[in-house]
Design an enzyme around this catalytic site. Structure first.
Site, PDB file in Angstrom:
ATOM      1  N   HIS A 124      -5.571   6.477   0.464  1.00 43.43           N
ATOM      2  CA  HIS A 124      -4.214   6.691   0.802  1.00 43.43           C
ATOM      3  C   HIS A 124      -3.618   8.018   0.235  1.00 43.43           C
ATOM      4  O   HIS A 124      -2.572   8.276   0.243  1.00 43.43           O
ATOM      5  CB  HIS A 124      -3.541   5.533   0.098  1.00 43.43           C
ATOM      6  CG  HIS A 124      -3.390   5.458  -1.426  1.00 43.43           C
ATOM      7  ND1 HIS A 124      -4.240   5.156  -2.095  1.00 43.43           N
ATOM      8  CD2 HIS A 124      -2.350   6.140  -2.293  1.00 43.43           C
ATOM      9  CE1 HIS A 124      -3.836   5.209  -3.306  1.00 43.43           C
ATOM     10  NE2 HIS A 124      -2.806   6.065  -3.292  1.00 43.43           N
TER      11      HIS A 124
HETATM   12  C1  UD1 Z   1       2.817   6.385  -3.440  1.00 41.46           C
HETATM   13  C2  UD1 Z   1       2.728   7.229  -5.007  1.00 41.46           C
HETATM   14  C3  UD1 Z   1       1.385   7.399  -5.309  1.00 41.46           C
HETATM   15  C4  UD1 Z   1       0.550   5.926  -5.581  1.00 41.46           C
HETATM   16  C5  UD1 Z   1       0.663   5.092  -4.333  1.00 41.46           C
HETATM   17  C6  UD1 Z   1      -0.027   3.470  -4.471  1.00 41.46           C
HETATM   18  C7  UD1 Z   1       4.332   9.020  -5.236  1.00 41.46           C
HETATM   19  C8  UD1 Z   1       4.614  10.505  -4.929  1.00 41.46           C
HETATM   20  N1  UD1 Z   1       2.990   8.445  -4.716  1.00 41.46           N
HETATM   21  O1  UD1 Z   1       2.048   6.828  -2.635  1.00 41.46           O
HETATM   22  O2  UD1 Z   1       1.009   8.014  -6.454  1.00 41.46           O
HETATM   23  O3  UD1 Z   1      -1.076   6.220  -5.688  1.00 41.46           O
HETATM   24  O4  UD1 Z   1       2.338   5.295  -4.025  1.00 41.46           O
HETATM   25  O5  UD1 Z   1       0.016   2.982  -3.108  1.00 41.46           O
HETATM   26  O6  UD1 Z   1       5.236   8.174  -5.740  1.00 41.46           O
HETATM   27  N2  UD1 Z   1       4.980   3.178   3.724  1.00 41.46           N
HETATM   28  C9  UD1 Z   1       5.279   2.078   4.432  1.00 41.46           C
HETATM   29  N3  UD1 Z   1       5.624   0.932   3.780  1.00 41.46           N
HETATM   30  C10 UD1 Z   1       5.773   0.788   2.516  1.00 41.46           C
HETATM   31  C11 UD1 Z   1       5.635   1.916   1.706  1.00 41.46           C
HETATM   32  C12 UD1 Z   1       5.147   3.328   2.344  1.00 41.46           C
HETATM   33  O7  UD1 Z   1       5.182   2.030   5.628  1.00 41.46           O
HETATM   34  O8  UD1 Z   1       6.051  -0.420   1.853  1.00 41.46           O
HETATM   35  C13 UD1 Z   1       4.636   4.524   4.285  1.00 41.46           C
HETATM   36  C14 UD1 Z   1       5.718   5.258   4.805  1.00 41.46           C
HETATM   37  O9  UD1 Z   1       5.437   5.961   5.982  1.00 41.46           O
HETATM   38  C15 UD1 Z   1       5.969   6.243   3.704  1.00 41.46           C
HETATM   39  C16 UD1 Z   1       4.388   6.441   3.429  1.00 41.46           C
HETATM   40  O10 UD1 Z   1       3.809   5.332   3.466  1.00 41.46           O
HETATM   41  O11 UD1 Z   1       6.609   7.509   4.235  1.00 41.46           O
HETATM   42  C17 UD1 Z   1       4.119   6.956   1.880  1.00 41.46           C
HETATM   43  O12 UD1 Z   1       4.892   6.055   0.907  1.00 41.46           O
HETATM   44  P1  UD1 Z   1       5.298   6.634  -0.553  1.00 41.46           P
HETATM   45  O13 UD1 Z   1       5.827   5.480  -1.494  1.00 41.46           O
HETATM   46  O14 UD1 Z   1       5.912   8.042  -0.235  1.00 41.46           O
HETATM   47  O15 UD1 Z   1       3.952   7.298  -1.021  1.00 41.46           O
HETATM   48  P2  UD1 Z   1       2.361   6.726  -1.158  1.00 41.46           P
HETATM   49  O16 UD1 Z   1       1.601   7.452  -0.429  1.00 41.46           O
HETATM   50  O17 UD1 Z   1       2.783   5.156  -0.925  1.00 41.46           O
HETATM   51  N1  UDP Z   2      -4.680  -3.119  -4.214  1.00 40.54           N
HETATM   52  C1  UDP Z   2      -4.166  -4.279  -3.602  1.00 40.54           C
HETATM   53  N2  UDP Z   2      -4.479  -4.403  -2.300  1.00 40.54           N
HETATM   54  C2  UDP Z   2      -4.915  -3.606  -1.425  1.00 40.54           C
HETATM   55  C3  UDP Z   2      -5.331  -2.163  -2.083  1.00 40.54           C
HETATM   56  C4  UDP Z   2      -5.187  -1.841  -3.416  1.00 40.54           C
HETATM   57  O1  UDP Z   2      -3.946  -5.411  -4.473  1.00 40.54           O
HETATM   58  O2  UDP Z   2      -5.010  -3.731  -0.206  1.00 40.54           O
HETATM   59  C5  UDP Z   2      -4.318  -3.058  -5.639  1.00 40.54           C
HETATM   60  C6  UDP Z   2      -5.567  -2.507  -6.300  1.00 40.54           C
HETATM   61  O3  UDP Z   2      -6.388  -3.526  -6.745  1.00 40.54           O
HETATM   62  C7  UDP Z   2      -4.985  -1.795  -7.491  1.00 40.54           C
HETATM   63  C8  UDP Z   2      -3.771  -1.100  -7.101  1.00 40.54           C
HETATM   64  O4  UDP Z   2      -3.609  -1.882  -5.703  1.00 40.54           O
HETATM   65  O5  UDP Z   2      -4.648  -2.647  -8.671  1.00 40.54           O
HETATM   66  C9  UDP Z   2      -3.943   0.249  -6.751  1.00 40.54           C
HETATM   67  O6  UDP Z   2      -2.910   0.684  -5.779  1.00 40.54           O
HETATM   68  P1  UDP Z   2      -3.082   1.886  -5.063  1.00 40.54           P
HETATM   69  O7  UDP Z   2      -4.542   2.162  -4.784  1.00 40.54           O
HETATM   70  O8  UDP Z   2      -1.995   2.024  -4.075  1.00 40.54           O
HETATM   71  O9  UDP Z   2      -2.613   3.214  -6.089  1.00 40.54           O
HETATM   72  P2  UDP Z   2      -3.116   4.088  -7.184  1.00 40.54           P
HETATM   73  O10 UDP Z   2      -3.670   3.045  -8.128  1.00 40.54           O
HETATM   74  O11 UDP Z   2      -3.933   5.109  -6.474  1.00 40.54           O
HETATM   75  O12 UDP Z   2      -1.989   4.801  -7.619  1.00 40.54           O
END
Ligand code: UD1
Ligand code: UDP
Length: 380
Positions: free
Chosen positions: A218
């Site tokens: 992601h």
């Molecule tokens: C965010 C965090 C990242 C973290 C990740 C965990 C920042 C800058 N990034 O990244 O550090 O590792 O969360 O998962 O804060 N979206 C949906 N549904 C949701 C949420 C997001 O469809 O419930 C989609 C939207 O298109 C959105 C995109 O995902 O634009 C990115 O979401 P965003 O929260 O901006 O960043 P992440 O890539 O999730």
């Molecule tokens: N995770 C989860 N379901 C999923 C993918 C990840 O519960 O389908 C959990 C995972 O076990 C970990 C956390 O989400 O505890 C990590 O989140 P993510 O990878 O979104 O973000 P990051 O840790 O890179 O910020």
């Protein structure tokens, strides 16, 4: 003592379960926790599922900021958090990790002099093109109590000028850095015991007696770059010739694969016999998958660590990591988005799985330690 906890993105919701559980179990008479969900993540399977499954109290506030550019999203959060802090007047704000929700909490709280507790302090990738690197540096430098999960995180803070011998009372100008273990290790130990009783994702996916690789993807530099995304996907498809791959897909990745990838490759990925692309799973399901996988392939910070907790080799789809200790043990390896590198690292680990996983993330009681420190400092 009153604390305001900020959650917003999936990993923060999961981390918050550890502290909330410790408050309920040991400090219910001494600590009141007010939970604020920024709404950064909002899909059922990115947010509510964790609140329900991990026993996190229902958030007291939800700012519903949703998705937007960094500036817009963070600004909306700052505005909402500031008002809540003014109304609630907490002794501390608790911030997790390095997301935009963390940054917003740090900016809002520091400007109105609410002391910040940063959980997962000190981690660095030394790559400032990552939004997370900016978020964590800003948050650390506005914090009063900084809890680092690793020795490297602690050392990074000292190198940035934090003094290791400051005395109480700690303030933003006299902050305290601690090396105290990882709250996610607390959580993984706790929930690992109940995962197999409560969920059966292996059965649902037909993986009970089948070896498989667990993969997640992601990170924005992978999902938003066509060449990197294509290279990773081609590597996964190659590896899947010999072993099944399960990939719970983050919504960002689903959106970007559809937008950027060639249609033919997209079709082959989604219809591959040996690859299951599924919706994001719950934390208990994730733990079950991690415990039974032969290998983990990921660009997630949390999943890198959990693969280590569950003694699985990890192929890291990034050029660098904040969790350098796990790479040093040999149980994880950095391959970036290099197709051949990914394939050969997977083959190597599948043939020769690592056996040595020294304990580097504490004793499973990081949350209690942090709460004790907050209470002691608040009494001074
Ligand atoms: C965010 C965090 C990242 C973290 C990740 C965990 C920042 C800058 N990034 O990244 O550090 O590792 O969360 O998962 O804060 N979206 C949906 N549904 C949701 C949420 C997001 O469809 O419930 C989609 C939207 O298109 C959105 C995109 O995902 O634009 C990115 O979401 P965003 O929260 O901006 O960043 P992440 O890539 O999730
Ligand atoms: N995770 C989860 N379901 C999923 C993918 C990840 O519960 O389908 C959990 C995972 O076990 C970990 C956390 O989400 O505890 C990590 O989140 P993510 O990878 O979104 O973000 P990051 O840790 O890179 O910020």
């Amino acid at each position: 003592m009153k604390i305001v906890t900020i959650i917003g993105a999936r990993p923060q919701i999961i981390k918050a379960a550890g502290l909330s559980r410790a408050i309920r179990t040991h400090y219910a008479d001494r600590i009141k926790e007010v939970i604020v969900h920024t709404g950064q993540h909002y899909d059922e399977n990115m947010s509510q599922v964790f609140i329900d499954e991990l026993g996190i109290p229902k958030p007291d506030y939800n700012l519903h900021v949703g998705s937007a550019s960094h500036g817009v999203q963070t600004a909306r959060m700052i505005e909402g958090i500031e008002q809540i802090l003014l109304d609630e007047k907490p002794d501390y704000i608790v911030l997790y990790g390095d997301t935009n929700s963390t940054l917003a909490g740090a900016v809002a709280a520091s400007k109105i002099h609410v002391p910040i507790v940063h959980i997962e302090a000190g981690l660095r990738s030394f790559n400032k093109s990552m939004p997370e690197e900016i978020n964590r540096i800003v948050c650390d430098h506005c914090s009063t109590l900084l809890f680092s999960p690793t020795q490297t995180g602690f050392d990074n803070l000292v190198k940035e000028g934090f003094k290791s011998n400051n005395q109480r009372p700690y303030t933003i100008d006299n902050p305290k850095v601690f090396h105290c273990g990882d709250i996610m290790f607390d959580n993984s130990l706790f929930f690992s015991q109940i995962a197999d009783q409560k969920v059966d994702v292996l059965k649902r996916l037909g993986l009970n007696d089948k070896p498989f690789i667990l993969s997640t993807l992601h990170r924005n530099n992978n999902t938003d770059d066509k060449m990197r995304l294509t290279s990773i996907v081609e590597a996964i498809m190659e590896v899947a010739q010999t072993i099944a791959v399960v990939l719970p897909m983050h919504p960002r990745t689903r959106k970007m694969t559809e937008l950027l990838m060639e249609k033919d490759l997209l079709d082959r990925l989604f219809h591959h016999d040996n690859i299951q692309i599924i919706e994001p799973v719950s934390f208990l399901e994730m733990i079950q998958l991690e415990k039974h996988a032969k290998l983990v392939m990921t660009d997630s910070g949390g999943v890198q660590k959990e693969s280590y907790f569950f003694r699985k080799p990890c192929v890291i789809l990034r050029p660098e990591t904040e969790w350098v200790e796990i790479v040093k043990t040999g149980a994880a390896t950095l391959v970036d988005a290099d197709k051949d590198g990914i394939i050969s690292a997977c083959r190597q680990y599948l043939q020769h799985p690592p056996v040595d996983f020294p304990e580097i993330f504490g004793d499973g009681h990081a949350a209690e330690f942090m709460l004790e420190q907050m209470i002691q400092n608040n009494c001074d």
